[in-house]
Scaffold this active site. Sequence first.
Site, PDB file in Angstrom:
ATOM      1  N   SER A 180       0.827  -1.211   0.000  1.00  0.00           N
ATOM      2  CA  SER A 180       0.000   0.000   0.000  1.00  0.00           C
ATOM      3  C   SER A 180       0.859   1.259   0.000  1.00  0.00           C
ATOM      4  CB  SER A 180      -0.927   0.009   1.223  1.00  0.00           C
ATOM      5  OG  SER A 180      -0.171  -0.113   2.415  1.00  0.00           O
ATOM      6  N   HIS A 218     -39.246  24.545  -9.986  1.00  0.00           N
ATOM      7  CA  HIS A 218     -39.471  23.706 -11.178  1.00  0.00           C
ATOM      8  C   HIS A 218     -38.747  24.272 -12.402  1.00  0.00           C
ATOM      9  CE1 HIS A 218     -42.892  21.871  -8.943  1.00  0.00           C
ATOM     10  NE2 HIS A 218     -42.989  23.108  -8.489  1.00  0.00           N
ATOM     11  N   GLU A 256     -18.585  22.875 -14.882  1.00  0.00           N
ATOM     12  CA  GLU A 256     -19.013  21.539 -15.337  1.00  0.00           C
ATOM     13  C   GLU A 256     -18.228  20.432 -14.639  1.00  0.00           C
ATOM     14  OE1 GLU A 256     -19.862  21.457 -19.858  1.00  0.00           O
ATOM     15  OE2 GLU A 256     -18.634  23.223 -19.485  1.00  0.00           O
ATOM     16  N   SER A 303     -13.658  26.108 -27.630  1.00  0.00           N
ATOM     17  CA  SER A 303     -13.912  24.856 -28.325  1.00  0.00           C
ATOM     18  C   SER A 303     -12.859  24.698 -29.412  1.00  0.00           C
ATOM     19  CB  SER A 303     -15.307  24.893 -28.941  1.00  0.00           C
ATOM     20  OG  SER A 303     -15.382  23.990 -30.026  1.00  0.00           O
ATOM     21  N   ASN A 307     -16.791  28.166 -22.865  1.00  0.00           N
ATOM     22  CA  ASN A 307     -17.450  27.133 -22.053  1.00  0.00           C
ATOM     23  C   ASN A 307     -17.127  27.237 -20.559  1.00  0.00           C
ATOM     24  OD1 ASN A 307     -18.536  25.994 -24.398  1.00  0.00           O
ATOM     25  ND2 ASN A 307     -16.676  24.787 -24.738  1.00  0.00           N
ATOM     26  N   LYS A 347     -17.299  29.603 -29.240  1.00  0.00           N
ATOM     27  CA  LYS A 347     -17.649  29.022 -27.939  1.00  0.00           C
ATOM     28  C   LYS A 347     -16.790  29.532 -26.781  1.00  0.00           C
ATOM     29  CE  LYS A 347     -20.214  26.245 -26.878  1.00  0.00           C
ATOM     30  NZ  LYS A 347     -20.276  24.799 -27.101  1.00  0.00           N
TER      31      LYS A 347
END
Length: 464
Positions: free
Chosen positions: A27, A159, A293, A280, A288, A286
């Site tokens: 280990s 919602h 994320e 991108s 992002n 793009k």
Amino acid sequence: MTSPSTALWGGRFKTGAAERLRDYTQSVSFDWKLFRHDIAGSIAHAKMLERIGVLNAQERTDIVKGLGEILAQIERGEFVWKTEREDVHMNIEAELTARYPAGAKLHTGRSRNDQVATAMRLWLKDQIAADQQAITGLQAALTTWATRDFAAVIPGYTHLQRAQPVLLAHHLLAYVEMLERDFERLSDCARRADVLPLGSGAIAGSTLPLDRKFVAKLLGFSRISENSMDAVSDRDFIVEYQAACALLAVHLSRLAEDLILWSSAEFHFIRIGDAYTTGSSLMPQKKNPDIAELARGKSGRVIGNLVAALTLLKGLPMTYNRDLQEDKERLFDTAETVQPTLLILAEMLGHIEVDQDSCRRASSDPLLLATDLADWLVRKGIPFRQAHHLVGEAVALAEQRRVPITKLTLREWKKISPTFDASALEVFSLERGLDARPTHGSPNPKLVKLQLVRWKKTLTARKI
Ligand code: ARG
């Protein structure tokens, strides 16, 4: 032939370990990360052994000195870890003994079972302190952002449909509250980790008069364990940490999701600074929100790590079983996932610009204040259920006529209910709508300001 690892326990064996066994059972390739806490535990143990007469002063000096040298060497990255020495504990002990013969006395009254449990608890206490500092940092970043864009009003959603207007600051402070619960859960976890198992031996303590309280004091543990069998088999503190982190990661994931939505063209509430977004490889336009994320995505592995810890324990007979070695990689993975996520999110929040116009446009739909109109009718003595129905009729009529509800004529209002008068329409002012909320915990700007003051005070006092 005796290999370096079998030298530590090989007396009853005729042959050394098979190579495949060594590779499979080692280990040290991951538990080397416990070296600081393992060494701290060994130094305290050596001092205690001197106190009870097992070591003389010279032997204790040699052991403490040798461990100090090894620590410095590891920190410089010069220590050579050997998988044939199995784990961090045996690597350090074998190296110490090679340098100072007194090292051979260090394991007196100790087993790796209580040793590893001690190192893990020490490690976790430090980790939690660092995590809590990172949580405080993110709370501070949210509070700073809330102050910076205090005037911004956005629709609050249920919602994922526009519900009622709120201050952006109020929305951000909701995350500060969530993170506070995470902070408290970690404090609670640290309290239960704060128990010294050392002195429990392999399972049944020792025939030597080990001074466990002395060791606890040296290592900063508040208590010593009460049952030697529980002490060596207990990994609840790891499950609790994994659980607290899983929930924390879920909170971070939800914050990330809001940021992702808000930065989309559809919402357009925020712009994340270039340095905290990516492009991108194909689509030149793009930009992002990859940090958010990944923060959302990484919550998955942290949840998985919790499930792994629980699954690891569920079938184990008392007490120590080698399975327990599997607690570490998932534990380290959680710690190494959550803390960087907290740090980068906090940094990114300092580079977010709010698009005030988009926010105002989104929150200025008068229908967001339809509930306030029902409250207005309640004040005129109409039962709420009836008021709800009457406002619903007005909404339907406006929808049917394809006009904003504020453009219905007084005659139309009166037709729905004679209680309506011109002053009813005053509820449709956004500012008034927010100011009109006296309830504690609501997005009334005056109350939100007080919350900000409270949080700034709390967080500044906590700054470590
Ligand atoms: N590397 C082991 C672990 O992490 C240490 C304890 C080993 N104990 C034993 N009796 N083999 O669990």
